[in-house]
Write a protein that holds these residues in place. Structure first.
Motif, short mmCIF file in Angstrom:
data_model
loop_
_atom_site.label_atom_id
_atom_site.label_comp_id
_atom_site.label_asym_id
_atom_site.label_seq_id
_atom_site.Cartn_x
_atom_site.Cartn_y
_atom_site.Cartn_z
N VAL A 11 5.59 -6.70 17.30
CA VAL A 11 5.04 -6.94 15.97
C VAL A 11 3.96 -8.03 16.01
N PHE A 45 -1.09 -1.35 4.67
CA PHE A 45 0.30 -1.24 4.25
C PHE A 45 0.94 0.07 4.71
N LEU A 48 3.51 1.26 9.17
CA LEU A 48 4.78 1.67 9.76
C LEU A 48 4.88 3.16 10.03
N LYS A 80 10.08 -2.94 7.45
CA LYS A 80 9.30 -2.72 6.23
C LYS A 80 8.05 -3.57 6.25
N VAL A 81 7.08 -3.18 5.42
CA VAL A 81 5.85 -3.94 5.25
C VAL A 81 5.65 -4.17 3.76
N GLU A 82 5.31 -5.41 3.41
CA GLU A 82 5.15 -5.79 2.01
C GLU A 82 3.94 -6.70 1.86
N LYS A 88 -0.20 -9.39 4.53
CA LYS A 88 1.06 -8.65 4.49
C LYS A 88 2.09 -9.31 5.40
N VAL A 90 5.32 -8.01 7.87
CA VAL A 90 6.11 -6.94 8.48
C VAL A 90 7.44 -7.57 8.85
#
Length: 101
Positions: A11, A45, A48, A80-82, A88, A90
């Motif tokens: 990541v 976004f 993933l 998840k990605v936000e 952002k 991850v």
């Protein structure tokens, strides 16, 4: 190498390779596992999406790059990605193996 080492490496490497500016890591350690978040200035976004549903598994196995998030999604219980301030985050959640201390 522990699963968390692999997940963190993948990541963080993606963040450094694909986004501009600084990268930060957040690690939350719980009795039953770990939540690791990598914050970057990227705005992708859809990061993933790991492989098309009709992808040939042989092509994925033989690829020299582009498999990192597939590996992460196999090791993490949640990925998840936000949105985050100016970018952002991850987040990968890994459970502690039964019997581990």
């Amino acid at each position: 190498m522990h699963d968390l080492d692999i997940v963190a490496s993948e990541v963080v490497t993606n963040a450094l390779k694909h986004t501009p500016g600084a990268v930060r890591m957040r690690l939350e350690i719980y009795e039953r596992g770990v939540a690791m978040g990598v914050i970057d200035r990227g705005d992708d976004f859809n990061a993933l999406i790991v492989a098309p549903a009709d992808a040939d598994p042989g092509d994925i196995i033989e690829a020299t790059s582009g498999r990192g998030l597939l590996i992460v999604s196999c090791l993490a219980q949640c990925l998840k990605v936000e949105p985050a301030a100016d970018g952002k985050i991850v987040t990968a959640v890994l459970e502690r193996p039964a019997g581990a201390r």
